[in-house]
Design an enzyme around this catalytic site. Sequence first.
Site, PDB file in Angstrom:
ATOM      1  N   SER A   7       0.856  -1.191   0.000  1.00 40.20           N
ATOM      2  CA  SER A   7       0.000   0.000   0.000  1.00 40.20           C
ATOM      3  C   SER A   7       0.889   1.236   0.000  1.00 40.20           C
ATOM      4  O   SER A   7       1.738   1.390   0.887  1.00 40.20           O
ATOM      5  CB  SER A   7      -0.875   0.019   1.255  1.00 40.20           C
ATOM      6  OG  SER A   7      -1.302   1.343   1.499  1.00 40.20           O
ATOM      7  N   HIS A  32      -1.400  -1.400  -4.067  1.00 37.77           N
ATOM      8  CA  HIS A  32      -2.658  -1.090  -3.383  1.00 37.77           C
ATOM      9  C   HIS A  32      -2.737   0.423  -3.181  1.00 37.77           C
ATOM     10  O   HIS A  32      -1.831   1.034  -2.610  1.00 37.77           O
ATOM     11  CB  HIS A  32      -2.670  -1.832  -2.046  1.00 37.77           C
ATOM     12  CG  HIS A  32      -3.928  -1.692  -1.254  1.00 37.77           C
ATOM     13  ND1 HIS A  32      -5.028  -2.499  -1.442  1.00 37.77           N
ATOM     14  CD2 HIS A  32      -4.255  -0.855  -0.238  1.00 37.77           C
ATOM     15  CE1 HIS A  32      -5.982  -2.169  -0.582  1.00 37.77           C
ATOM     16  NE2 HIS A  32      -5.546  -1.165   0.166  1.00 37.77           N
ATOM     17  N   ASP A  34      -4.997   3.500  -1.550  1.00 31.38           N
ATOM     18  CA  ASP A  34      -6.037   3.791  -0.558  1.00 31.38           C
ATOM     19  C   ASP A  34      -6.639   5.168  -0.822  1.00 31.38           C
ATOM     20  O   ASP A  34      -6.037   6.194  -0.523  1.00 31.38           O
ATOM     21  CB  ASP A  34      -5.416   3.759   0.845  1.00 31.38           C
ATOM     22  CG  ASP A  34      -5.078   2.338   1.257  1.00 31.38           C
ATOM     23  OD1 ASP A  34      -5.992   1.496   1.284  1.00 31.38           O
ATOM     24  OD2 ASP A  34      -3.896   2.067   1.536  1.00 31.38           O
ATOM     25  N   MET A  36      -9.179   7.911   0.128  1.00 26.19           N
ATOM     26  CA  MET A  36      -9.938   8.340   1.320  1.00 26.19           C
ATOM     27  C   MET A  36     -10.462   9.753   1.093  1.00 26.19           C
ATOM     28  O   MET A  36      -9.743  10.609   0.570  1.00 26.19           O
ATOM     29  CB  MET A  36      -9.026   8.339   2.553  1.00 26.19           C
ATOM     30  CG  MET A  36      -8.345   7.008   2.794  1.00 26.19           C
ATOM     31  SD  MET A  36      -7.391   7.042   4.316  1.00 26.19           S
ATOM     32  CE  MET A  36      -6.516   5.481   4.197  1.00 26.19           C
ATOM     33  N   HIS A  65      -8.640   0.706  -3.391  1.00 29.49           N
ATOM     34  CA  HIS A  65      -9.496   0.509  -2.219  1.00 29.49           C
ATOM     35  C   HIS A  65     -10.206   1.837  -1.949  1.00 29.49           C
ATOM     36  O   HIS A  65      -9.584   2.798  -1.494  1.00 29.49           O
ATOM     37  CB  HIS A  65      -8.580   0.083  -1.049  1.00 29.49           C
ATOM     38  CG  HIS A  65      -9.262  -0.077   0.270  1.00 29.49           C
ATOM     39  ND1 HIS A  65      -8.570  -0.277   1.443  1.00 29.49           N
ATOM     40  CD2 HIS A  65     -10.567  -0.083   0.606  1.00 29.49           C
ATOM     41  CE1 HIS A  65      -9.428  -0.385   2.449  1.00 29.49           C
ATOM     42  NE2 HIS A  65     -10.652  -0.263   1.961  1.00 29.49           N
ATOM     43  N   MET A  67     -12.312   4.159   0.066  1.00 30.31           N
ATOM     44  CA  MET A  67     -12.884   4.489   1.383  1.00 30.31           C
ATOM     45  C   MET A  67     -13.561   5.843   1.248  1.00 30.31           C
ATOM     46  O   MET A  67     -13.088   6.861   1.762  1.00 30.31           O
ATOM     47  CB  MET A  67     -11.773   4.512   2.437  1.00 30.31           C
ATOM     48  CG  MET A  67     -11.301   3.118   2.819  1.00 30.31           C
ATOM     49  SD  MET A  67      -9.652   3.124   3.557  1.00 30.31           S
ATOM     50  CE  MET A  67      -8.665   3.074   2.079  1.00 30.31           C
ATOM     51  N   MET A 136     -10.896  -6.158   6.444  1.00 29.57           N
ATOM     52  CA  MET A 136     -10.154  -5.092   7.113  1.00 29.57           C
ATOM     53  C   MET A 136      -9.717  -5.582   8.498  1.00 29.57           C
ATOM     54  O   MET A 136     -10.550  -6.023   9.299  1.00 29.57           O
ATOM     55  CB  MET A 136     -11.016  -3.833   7.285  1.00 29.57           C
ATOM     56  CG  MET A 136     -11.292  -3.065   5.996  1.00 29.57           C
ATOM     57  SD  MET A 136      -9.829  -2.611   5.041  1.00 29.57           S
ATOM     58  CE  MET A 136      -8.968  -1.529   6.190  1.00 29.57           C
ATOM     59  N   ASP A 174      -6.068  -6.514   5.037  1.00 25.98           N
ATOM     60  CA  ASP A 174      -5.479  -5.166   4.968  1.00 25.98           C
ATOM     61  C   ASP A 174      -5.443  -4.534   6.359  1.00 25.98           C
ATOM     62  O   ASP A 174      -6.491  -4.302   6.969  1.00 25.98           O
ATOM     63  CB  ASP A 174      -6.349  -4.325   4.023  1.00 25.98           C
ATOM     64  CG  ASP A 174      -5.820  -2.913   3.793  1.00 25.98           C
ATOM     65  OD1 ASP A 174      -4.743  -2.569   4.312  1.00 25.98           O
ATOM     66  OD2 ASP A 174      -6.510  -2.160   3.074  1.00 25.98           O
TER      67      ASP A 174
HETATM   68  C1  DX5 Z   1      -6.025   1.554   5.997  1.00 20.47           C
HETATM   69  C2  DX5 Z   1      -5.599   1.167   4.623  1.00 20.47           C
HETATM   70  C3  DX5 Z   1      -4.440   0.270   4.515  1.00 20.47           C
HETATM   71  C4  DX5 Z   1      -3.137   0.800   5.076  1.00 20.47           C
HETATM   72  C5  DX5 Z   1      -2.379  -0.374   5.588  1.00 20.47           C
HETATM   73  O1  DX5 Z   1      -7.223   2.242   5.922  1.00 20.47           O
HETATM   74  O2  DX5 Z   1      -6.683   0.524   3.957  1.00 20.47           O
HETATM   75  O3  DX5 Z   1      -4.249  -0.178   3.164  1.00 20.47           O
HETATM   76  O4  DX5 Z   1      -2.350   1.464   4.150  1.00 20.47           O
HETATM   77  O5  DX5 Z   1      -1.268   0.108   6.232  1.00 20.47           O
HETATM   78  P1  DX5 Z   1      -0.510  -0.731   7.373  1.00 20.47           P
HETATM   79  O6  DX5 Z   1       0.070  -1.942   6.693  1.00 20.47           O
HETATM   80  O7  DX5 Z   1       0.499   0.230   7.851  1.00 20.47           O
HETATM   81  O8  DX5 Z   1      -1.535  -1.096   8.388  1.00 20.47           O
HETATM   82 ZN    ZN Z   2      -6.335  -0.386   1.977  1.00 24.26          ZN
END
Ligand code: DX5
Ligand code: ZN
Length: 227
Positions: A7, A32, A34, A36, A65, A67, A136, A174
Amino acid sequence: MIRIAPSILNADLSCLREQLQQIVDGGADWVHLDVMDGHYVPNLTFGPLMVETVARCVDLPLDVHLMIADPDRSLADYVDAGANTLTVHLETCPHLWRTCDRIRELGAKVGVTLNPATPVQLIEPILPVVDLVLVMSVEPGYGGQKFLPVALGKLDYLRENKRHTGLGFSIQVDGGIDEQTLSPVVHAGAEILVIGSAIFKSKEIAARVREFKTAANALENKQQPLG
Ligand code: DX5
Ligand code: ZN
């Protein structure tokens, strides 16, 4: 074969191209991303422009992903930007079946995810039409959080469901994956590991990816019955 999806949430964006090259050198399978929105989750990251930028830097499948609130409005933007898999939160989709159909129509693989407090059984009706289920193992929103063991029972449930039904979805996990949590998630059935800070907080990014991939596959092979 266990796949590793680093990620980039905790990557150094001032040298993103180099960091992406390092994960390629280490044998990463997917990237990956993220997304947000500062609304569904408190943190705010990036949108389709970043997906497009990563697509120009690296030749790996892009695992996006989402969010974000009301993801239906922007599915096409992410597929156009280069997403290979689009994962939506079950909690953000009142008409999940329609959302999954739409993602497939747009030409991407369909991923559905659920938060730590959401019962895994809620995802059961949609399993025949998804390519990937993301469990998650932290609350979505930030990298570097502590792994929540509630994820293990969900991974196990999904593995057993696959065994009984013969369905083809992949099981991804994740959040909070590091040297300590690698073994329990692989034993519980995770097939694709999203790893953020445990890779990008290191100076040896390629080596970290390789270590995780080797260790995860050694654990998986140990579980295979002999003969
Ligand atoms: C959290 C994300 C993850 C995050 C994971 O909301 O979806 O993908 O980047 O990071 P680590 O491995 O540091 O928990
Ligand atoms: Zn993620």
